[in-house]
Structure formats: structure tokens, C-alpha cells
Design an enzyme around this catalytic site. Structure first.
Site, short mmCIF file in Angstrom:
data_model
loop_
_atom_site.label_atom_id
_atom_site.label_comp_id
_atom_site.label_asym_id
_atom_site.label_seq_id
_atom_site.Cartn_x
_atom_site.Cartn_y
_atom_site.Cartn_z
N SER A 78 0.74 -1.35 0.00
CA SER A 78 -0.19 -0.12 -0.02
C SER A 78 0.78 1.17 0.06
O SER A 78 2.13 1.07 0.23
CB SER A 78 -0.90 0.13 1.17
N GLU A 112 6.95 -0.80 -5.05
CA GLU A 112 5.95 -0.93 -5.90
C GLU A 112 4.55 -0.97 -5.16
O GLU A 112 4.22 -1.66 -4.41
CB GLU A 112 6.19 -2.12 -6.58
N CYS A 119 -2.38 -4.98 -8.40
CA CYS A 119 -2.17 -3.59 -8.65
C CYS A 119 -2.27 -3.20 -10.02
O CYS A 119 -2.66 -1.80 -10.21
CB CYS A 119 -0.79 -3.21 -8.27
#
Length: 458
Positions: free
Chosen positions: A211, A232, A266
Site C-alpha cells: 500500500s 511498488e 495492482c
């Protein structure tokens, strides 16, 4: 969060693990440090053999490991097998290419800098801490660990607390393949104890996939300690559909891209931005296809959509949908928590989302799609870039002017034209803006945790 395996399909706790105490954490950090002193002096041929042997073990164990992933986070067995196969392929990819990627370059005219020889070389940094998420419990780790180990670094893994058995599987895998004991160790610790590991002087760098708040926290600690970090983080990827697109292919890919991994990736396409000329037809076809998905037991071959990984994840996604509904958005498909056990949430399609709604700006980490109508290409680009995230994107068009316009104008780390956003070991992976810093995969990924050393010889 307790360190335990909880079956998302039922909500039942399967197994609970005691966290490693301070002495065990110290022992494991020292093991990885000692292993680095051994690994850094081995040559690429030896590391290649070890990595290929570890990949072979993973391939031999694919059914057991896939069942473990389905049990711990709820992905379908088919997708779990694909994750394991992709991970093994990436291990072999770096086994074959690490030496090439880490070969330095020589200055063609060294006398320009007053030298007889001048060149660069890549050398490993040391122990790298990896803080990893639960959505791809093996792949997220391997895509970092394979290049890191092939470069001569060693790895400490702090995995998500709801996938401890995946962490323990990886804890033994590389040593079973031949790497020195301690080259890869997992730490069963809560998030509150990660900071101390980052600050440990034996830890040279850190990488996190997760997150945005977690990334900011880790990056700030690493920055204070002057340690390299790769992040990331989240994504709210746009999926742009223009009038010249193959609409059948675009709709089919849109459904897959939004719901793969039960919508918990993601780089899932999350915002579908469709030209006004084809918006209504796209929305009709997309909604029909999303509603046809079969939600159920992820161990069954007939299941398209399994449960979300955590109860809190389902609460979060439903709050986003409910907030949008309350403020006037249209829910075309799904949008209701089903009855029964497990943490299931249906494929959901929402339109009429405005900037006042949380769903406009926040990442929807579940099978919820927002559909926007764009007046033209310029408007589509405006909507696509109107986010703090910038991970990946997809553009559907047969017009080469559109291709140039969007590939140059999108504020993202990757653009996929007439295809689905996917990570490949051959291509760099990462984002801009709040989606992170640094790159994984390809040559860039293995070089992230190396010291690029310049050598000047008179």
C-alpha cells in the site's frame, strides 16, 4: 494482524503461527549476512545451477504450492498454478541472463579521462529486506528474489501475515536448490517490528510491494538510514477504449483484466474510459459479461471468481461502492455483499462516478469496475491522468495517431496497446507518482540492488 492461515472461502482459521522472537530474528539476520559473504564470491555459473535447481523444485511441487495459495488467499487453482509456473520461468530467466545484465562497460576512449583503462562493474549490495503482500504470495517475492540472489545479494522476507505458509515454503526453497544456508530467510514478525530490521546495519537495502501508506513509511525509514529502496505501490489503471477498437476483444479483455486474481492486483484495469461514440454499447456488453462470471469455491475448475483474501478487504471495497451509490452513481451489476460464509464479493460495474466520490480517487482492490464516458481522445487522457497513481494502462485502438497520443501522454510506467497489462521478466515493471519508485524485472530490476562501480586505471 495475527500470523495465521485463514481460509477466505469459509472464514475459518486453519493454522496459527507464533511470531519469531527477538533472538530468532537476530539469528536469521546474522545468517543472511554470513551467507552474503559466501554468495558474493561465487561465480554466475554456480548461482545459475542453484537457481535452476530451485526452479525445478517449484515446478515439481506446483500442485501442492498452488493448493496452498488458494487456501491462504483465495485465488482459483488455475490462477495459482499459473503464478507458480510464471515464478519458475522467471527464476530460469535470471539464471540465464544475470551475467549478461551485470557485465559492466568499458570506456572506448579511456585516454579522454587520462586513463589506460576505465570501466564499470556491478557488485551486490548485501542483505536486502523484502516486505511483500499477500495477493501474489510467490510471484511478488520471486520477481525480486531471483534477480537479487543471482546478483549475489541475500534476502530477508517479511511476508504478509495472512500467508505464513507461503513464506515458510520460500524459506526453504532456495537452500534446497543449493544456495548457501541463510541466503534466503523468512521472518514471521508483525508489521510493528519491521522498522528495527530496516535500521539494522547488516541490512543494506529494502524493497516493498504494498500500500501507499506502507511504502511511505518504509521509504522514510530507509531514507533516514541512507539505504536504497524500491517501492511498488498501488495502481488505479486506466483502460481506454476508442471507436476504432475491436470491441469484442476489448470487452473480453476488460473482464479478465478487472477480475483476474479476484480483482486484487495492482495492475488490474480499474477505470474503463470509453469514447462517447461506443460508450453505451461497451457498457452493455461489459455489464453482461461481468454478470455472467461464476463466483464460488476457488478449488473448483468451474469457478471464475473466488473470495477476497480478507474480511477487511471486502469491507473496504463495499464501502467504496456504497459511498458512490449514496452520492448518485449507478450500479449496473453487483454491488451487494452476498449471503453465506467466506469473503465473497461479486463482479461489480459502476458508472456516473464523480470526483466527490471515494471510488473516483481511491484504489478499488476487488472486482469493482468504474466506467467513464470520454468526449474524445483529449478528454480520455485527462480522465486517465486525473489520479495520484501511475502504474500501468491499456489503450484499445486501431488508429496509430491514437497510439502515439496515448503512449506519450499517459503518466504511467507502462502502456499496453490492444492487450492486458501484464508483468513480463523481459520488461521493466514499476510506476510513477504514488505508484512507487524504482523498477523490477528485466535488466533494470537486477541492477537496482547492485553498486555500479567505476574503475579508473592509469
Amino acid at each position: 494482524m495475527a500470523i495465521q492461515t485463514t481460509n477466505p472461502a469459509t472464514g475459518d482459521v486453519v493454522k496459527t503461527f507464533d511470531p519469531h522472537d527477538a533472538d530468532e530474528v537476530e539469528r536469521r539476520i546474522q545468517m543472511t549476512h554470513d551467507a552474503f559473504l559466501k554468495l558474493k564470491s561465487t561465480d554466475f555459473a554456480i548461482r545459475r545451477d542453484w537457481m535452476n535447481q530451485a526452479a525445478a523444485l517449484m515446478e515439481d511441487e506446483i500442485e501442492d504450492v498452488a493448493a496452498l495459495l488458494t487456501l491462504e488467499m483465495g485465488k482459483t487453482l488455475e490462477q495459482a498454478r499459473a503464478e507458480i509456473a510464471k515464478s519458475a520461468t522467471t527464476m530460469r530467466f535470471y539464471a540465464d541472463r544475470a551475467e549478461e545484465y551485470l557485465t559492466g562497460s568499458a570506456l572506448e576512449e579511456p585516454d579522454a579521462v587520462g586513463a589506460k583503462k576505465a570501466y564499470t562493474r556491478y557488485q551486490p549490495l548485501g542483505v536486502v529486506l523484502a516486505v511483500m503482500p499477500w495477493n501474489y504470495p510467490i510471484w511478488q517475492v520471486v520477481r525480486f528474489a531471483a534477480p537479487a540472489l543471482m546478483a549475489g545479494n541475500t534476502v530477508l522476507l517479511k511476508h504478509a501475515s495472512n500467508v505464513p505458509q507461503a513464506a515458510l515454503y520460500l524459506d526453504t526453497l532456495f537452500h534446497r536448490g543449493g544456495f548457501p544456508e541463510g541466503a534466503f530467510r523468512s521472518l514471521l514478525i508483525p508489521a510493528s517490528r519491521v522498522e528495527a530490521v530496516v535500521r539494522d546495519e547488516r541490512v543494506a537495502a529494502v524493497t516493498l510491494t504494498g500500500s501507499e501508506p506502507a511504502g511511505r513509511s518504509i521509504a522514510s525509514i530507509a531514507g533516514f538510514e541512507v539505504k536504497h529502496s524500491v517501492l511498488e505501490l498501488g495502481g488505479s489503471d486506466p483502460f481506454i477504449v476508442m471507436p476504432s477498437a475491436d470491441l469484442d476483444a476489448a470487452v473480453a479483455t476488460a473482464v479478465e483484466s478487472r477480475t483476474i486474481n479476484n480483482g486484487q492486483a495492482c495492475i488490474n484495469a480499474k477505470r474503463f474510459i470509453v469514447h462517447a461514440d461506443i460508450h453505451d454499447e461497451f457498457l452493455k456488453r461489459f455489464g453482461r459479461s461481468m454478470s455472467a462470471l461464476r463466483m464460488g469455491d476457488p478449488t473448483q475448475a468451474t469457478t471464475d471468481l473466488g473470495p477476497l483474501a480478507t474480511a477487511s478487504g471486502r469491507e473496504d471495497i463495499h464501502e467504496l461502492v456504497s459511498d458512490a451509490r449514496t452520492q448518485g452513481a449507478q450500479i449496473h451489476v453487483g454491488g451487494e455483499v452476498p449471503e453465506g460464509g467466506g469473503w465473497y464479493y461479486p463482479a461489480t460495474v459502476v458508472s456516473g462516478v464523480t470526483p466527490e466520490m471515494r471510488l473516483y480517487a481511491e484504489e478499488a482492490f476487488g472486482p469493482v469496475a468504474t466506467v467513464f464516458k470520454a468526449d474524445d481522445a483529449k478528454d480520455a487522457l485527462r480522465i486517465a491522468n486525473d489520479t495520484t497513481f501511475g502504474l500501468s494502462s491499456a489503450v484499445w485502438t486501431q488508429d496509430e495517431q491514437d497510439v502515439e497520443f496515448f503512449t506519450s501522454g499517459l503518466d504511467v510506467g507502462a502502456v499496453f496497446v490492444n492487450g492486458m497489462s501484464v508483468s513480463y521478466p523481459e520488461l521493466p515493471f514499476g510506476g510513477v507518482k504514488d505508484s512507487g519508485i524504482g523498477r523490477e524485472l528485466s535488466a533494470e530490476g537486477i541492477r537496482e540492488f547492485c553498486n555500479l562501480k567505476s574503475v579508473w586505471q592509469a
